[in-house]
Design a protein around this motif. Structure first.
Motif, PDB file in Angstrom:
ATOM      1  N   TYR A 165      63.853  34.851  11.599  1.00 31.08           N
ATOM      2  CA  TYR A 165      62.446  34.995  11.969  1.00 31.08           C
ATOM      3  C   TYR A 165      61.814  33.610  12.087  1.00 31.08           C
ATOM      4  O   TYR A 165      62.429  32.590  11.769  1.00 31.08           O
ATOM      5  CB  TYR A 165      61.695  35.839  10.934  1.00 31.08           C
ATOM      6  CG  TYR A 165      61.739  35.292   9.521  1.00 31.08           C
ATOM      7  CD1 TYR A 165      60.782  34.384   9.066  1.00 31.08           C
ATOM      8  CD2 TYR A 165      62.729  35.697   8.634  1.00 31.08           C
ATOM      9  CE1 TYR A 165      60.811  33.883   7.784  1.00 31.08           C
ATOM     10  CE2 TYR A 165      62.775  35.203   7.336  1.00 31.08           C
ATOM     11  CZ  TYR A 165      61.812  34.295   6.912  1.00 31.08           C
ATOM     12  OH  TYR A 165      61.845  33.798   5.630  1.00 31.08           O
ATOM     13  N   VAL A 167      58.478  30.976  11.278  1.00 29.69           N
ATOM     14  CA  VAL A 167      57.387  30.699  10.342  1.00 29.69           C
ATOM     15  C   VAL A 167      56.309  29.945  11.122  1.00 29.69           C
ATOM     16  O   VAL A 167      56.608  29.027  11.908  1.00 29.69           O
ATOM     17  CB  VAL A 167      57.875  29.871   9.142  1.00 29.69           C
ATOM     18  CG1 VAL A 167      56.712  29.548   8.194  1.00 29.69           C
ATOM     19  CG2 VAL A 167      58.966  30.626   8.396  1.00 29.69           C
ATOM     20  N   ASP A 172      48.002  34.896  12.897  1.00 31.27           N
ATOM     21  CA  ASP A 172      48.755  35.790  13.783  1.00 31.27           C
ATOM     22  C   ASP A 172      50.132  36.077  13.179  1.00 31.27           C
ATOM     23  O   ASP A 172      50.959  35.172  12.999  1.00 31.27           O
ATOM     24  CB  ASP A 172      48.910  35.145  15.158  1.00 31.27           C
ATOM     25  CG  ASP A 172      49.551  36.093  16.167  1.00 31.27           C
ATOM     26  OD1 ASP A 172      49.901  37.237  15.788  1.00 31.27           O
ATOM     27  OD2 ASP A 172      49.711  35.685  17.338  1.00 31.27           O
ATOM     28  N   THR A 173      50.387  37.349  12.869  1.00 27.08           N
ATOM     29  CA  THR A 173      51.697  37.755  12.332  1.00 27.08           C
ATOM     30  C   THR A 173      52.469  38.609  13.334  1.00 27.08           C
ATOM     31  O   THR A 173      53.464  39.234  12.974  1.00 27.08           O
ATOM     32  CB  THR A 173      51.521  38.544  11.021  1.00 27.08           C
ATOM     33  OG1 THR A 173      50.719  39.709  11.277  1.00 27.08           O
ATOM     34  CG2 THR A 173      50.871  37.692   9.950  1.00 27.08           C
ATOM     35  N   ASP A 175      54.748  39.602  16.820  1.00 25.83           N
ATOM     36  CA  ASP A 175      56.037  39.139  17.340  1.00 25.83           C
ATOM     37  C   ASP A 175      55.833  37.911  18.224  1.00 25.83           C
ATOM     38  O   ASP A 175      54.786  37.748  18.863  1.00 25.83           O
ATOM     39  CB  ASP A 175      56.710  40.237  18.162  1.00 25.83           C
ATOM     40  CG  ASP A 175      57.065  41.462  17.329  1.00 25.83           C
ATOM     41  OD1 ASP A 175      57.023  41.356  16.089  1.00 25.83           O
ATOM     42  OD2 ASP A 175      57.392  42.509  17.919  1.00 25.83           O
ATOM     43  N   VAL A 250      52.757  32.038   7.719  1.00 23.37           N
ATOM     44  CA  VAL A 250      53.057  33.459   7.909  1.00 23.37           C
ATOM     45  C   VAL A 250      54.427  33.625   8.572  1.00 23.37           C
ATOM     46  O   VAL A 250      54.941  32.705   9.208  1.00 23.37           O
ATOM     47  CB  VAL A 250      51.988  34.154   8.779  1.00 23.37           C
ATOM     48  CG1 VAL A 250      50.636  34.132   8.092  1.00 23.37           C
ATOM     49  CG2 VAL A 250      51.919  33.521  10.169  1.00 23.37           C
ATOM     50  N   ARG A 251      54.966  34.790   8.410  1.00 23.81           N
ATOM     51  CA  ARG A 251      56.238  35.153   9.048  1.00 23.81           C
ATOM     52  C   ARG A 251      55.950  35.901  10.342  1.00 23.81           C
ATOM     53  O   ARG A 251      55.086  36.776  10.382  1.00 23.81           O
ATOM     54  CB  ARG A 251      57.053  36.032   8.103  1.00 23.81           C
ATOM     55  CG  ARG A 251      58.263  36.675   8.731  1.00 23.81           C
ATOM     56  CD  ARG A 251      59.067  37.408   7.689  1.00 23.81           C
ATOM     57  NE  ARG A 251      60.148  38.196   8.291  1.00 23.81           N
ATOM     58  CZ  ARG A 251      61.222  38.586   7.623  1.00 23.81           C
ATOM     59  NH1 ARG A 251      61.365  38.284   6.343  1.00 23.81           N
ATOM     60  NH2 ARG A 251      62.150  39.294   8.238  1.00 23.81           N
ATOM     61  N   ARG A 252      56.710  35.565  11.403  1.00 21.56           N
ATOM     62  CA  ARG A 252      56.590  36.265  12.669  1.00 21.56           C
ATOM     63  C   ARG A 252      57.989  36.648  13.159  1.00 21.56           C
ATOM     64  O   ARG A 252      58.915  35.811  13.144  1.00 21.56           O
ATOM     65  CB  ARG A 252      55.882  35.393  13.711  1.00 21.56           C
ATOM     66  CG  ARG A 252      54.459  35.035  13.313  1.00 21.56           C
ATOM     67  CD  ARG A 252      53.751  34.220  14.389  1.00 21.56           C
ATOM     68  NE  ARG A 252      53.572  34.982  15.626  1.00 21.56           N
ATOM     69  CZ  ARG A 252      52.962  34.516  16.718  1.00 21.56           C
ATOM     70  NH1 ARG A 252      52.455  33.283  16.711  1.00 21.56           N
ATOM     71  NH2 ARG A 252      52.855  35.259  17.797  1.00 21.56           N
ATOM     72  N   GLU A 253      58.162  37.883  13.565  1.00 25.47           N
ATOM     73  CA  GLU A 253      59.456  38.343  14.052  1.00 25.47           C
ATOM     74  C   GLU A 253      59.735  37.760  15.442  1.00 25.47           C
ATOM     75  O   GLU A 253      58.840  37.720  16.297  1.00 25.47           O
ATOM     76  CB  GLU A 253      59.502  39.867  14.123  1.00 25.47           C
ATOM     77  CG  GLU A 253      59.329  40.563  12.771  1.00 25.47           C
ATOM     78  CD  GLU A 253      60.424  40.205  11.789  1.00 25.47           C
ATOM     79  OE1 GLU A 253      61.556  39.898  12.233  1.00 25.47           O
ATOM     80  OE2 GLU A 253      60.156  40.233  10.570  1.00 25.47           O
TER      81      GLU A 253
END
Length: 314
Positions: A165, A167, A172-173, A175, A250-253
Motif C-alpha cells: 500500500y 503512505v 485523503d484515504t 485508493d 495515512v494509508r492508501r490502497e
C-alpha cells in the motif's frame, strides 16, 4: 487411573484377542501367572471386571467388550506419539533463514516433522537465497526471481504474499493509482538489491515514479520523513507492512494494478533429506494463491509465482 500403564493395556488387548491366558502369555513373551496378576491389577485400577474366566474358558465381560475399542485406539495414539518422537530425535535440525516475515503458525506446522532452528541472522532476500545455495541454510523465506532460482540451483514454493500500500500526507484515504505513487530506490545495493530491482520494474510497468535515496529510508522513520517531504503517496515496502503509521500520515490502497510482493520458501534443487522436504511441505501445505493471480494483481515478470503460469516447483 493414574496407576494404569500402557503395558497393562497391551496385555488386556492380547488376552481379549486370544481369549486364552496361555496363548496370550506366549505371544507377549511373559509368564502366565505374571499376565494374570497384571490383568487383575488393571481390573482393580479401572474398577471393572474385564474378563469372565474359569478353568475351561475366558470371555469378555460387557465392560471389557465396551472398553476394548477405546483401548486399541489409545494404544495406536501412543504408538503414533512414540514414532513422531523417534523421528524428531533421529532427525537433523533444519535451519531456516528469513528476511522479516515468517508464517505465524510456523511452529505448529513443523513440530511433528523436524527440529526447526530459525537462524538469528536476519538478512536481505538475495543473501538468504545465496546461503541456501551454499549450504549455510536448509530453507529460507525470501523474495526471488526465476533467474535467481536457475543461477543458484534452487526450487521455490509460494508461502506468503503482501499486498503493498501507499503512505501519504493529508486526509485523503481513498485508493490511489500505481502511476501516481513514488517508489524509493536506495543507493545501498548490498542491503536493498531485491527491493531496488522490484521497485524499478514496478516503475517501468505501471508508471510509478522511482525516487533515488541514499539514507536507508525504504523503511523506518526515514521512510516517513520521505513521505512528509514529497508531494505524492509513497509505496510502502514489505518491511514496513506492520509498522504503525504516525498520526500525521495515512494509508492508501494502491490500485490499477494492485501491487503484490511474494514470499517464497526456497531449498536446494537436489535436496533429498527427508526432514528438509517434510518441513517445506508442512510450511507450504494449503497455501492458496493469496490473491496474486487475480486479474487486477501485479507481480514482476520474473516472479516464480506470476500469472498466467506459476513457475515454482516443490
Amino acid at each position: 487411573m493414574a496407576r494404569v500403564e500402557l503395558r497393562q493395556l497391551r496385555y488386556f488387548v492380547a488376552v481379549a484377542e486370544e481369549l486364552n491366558f496361555g496363548r496370550a502369555a506366549e505371544r507377549l513373551l511373559i509368564a502366565g501367572p505374571s499376565l494374570s496378576q497384571q490383568i487383575k491389577a488393571l481390573e482393580r485400577d479401572l474398577g471393572v471386571r474385564l474378563f469372565d474366566r474359569d478353568r475351561r474358558s475366558v470371555s469378555l465381560t460387557p465392560a471389557g467388550a465396551a472398553l476394548l475399542p477405546h483401548t486399541r485406539a489409545l494404544l495406536e495414539r501412543a504408538e503414533d506419539l512414540a514414532g513422531r518422537a523417534r523421528r524428531l530425535a533421529g532427525s537433523q535440525p533444519v535451519r531456516l533463514g528469513y528476511v522479516n516475515w515468517l508464517p505465524p503458525d510456523m511452529a505448529a506446522r513443523t513440530a511433528a516433522v523436524a527440529q526447526l532452528h530459525v537462524d538469528a541472522w536476519v538478512a536481505p532476500s538475495h543473501t538468504q537465497a545465496a546461503r541456501v545455495a551454499d549450504g549455510s541454510l536448509d530453507l529460507a523465506v525470501c523474495w526471488v526471481r526465476v533467474e535467481d532460482l536457475g543461477r543458484l540451483g534452487l526450487r521455490a514454493r509460494l508461502i506468503g504474499a503482501d499486498r503493498l500500500y501507499a503512505v501519504a500526507k493529508g486526509p485523503d484515504t481513498g485508493d490511489v493509482a500505481a502511476r501516481d505513487v513514488d517508489v524509493l530506490v536506495d543507493d545501498d545495493t548490498t542491503s536493498w538489491s531485491s527491493w531496488n530491482g522490484y521497485a524499478e520494474e514496478l516503475a517501468q510497468a505501471t508508471g510509478a515514479r522511482p525516487v533515488r535515496i541514499s539514507d536507508g529510508g525504504v523503511t523506518g522513520p526515514a521512510f516517513f520523513d520521505h513521505v512528509r517531504r514529497g508531494r505524492r503517496p509513497v509505496l510502502n515496502s514489505p518491511k514496513g507492512q506492520t509498522a504503525q503509521l504516525p498520526p500525521d500520515l495515512v494509508r492508501r490502497e494502491v490500485v490499477a494494478p494492485e501491487v503484490y510482493w511474494t514470499w517464497s520458501l526456497v531449498r536446494r534443487a537436489g535436496e533429498d533429506r527427508g526432514a528438509v522436504l517434510a518441513t517445506a511441505e508442512a510450511l507450504c501445505e494449503g497455501v492458496s494463491d493469496l490473491g496474486i493471480r487475480a486479474p487486477a494483481a501485479w507481480l514482476p515478470a520474473g516472479d516464480p509465482h506470476s500469472a498466467p503460469r506459476a513457475r515454482s516447483s516443490g
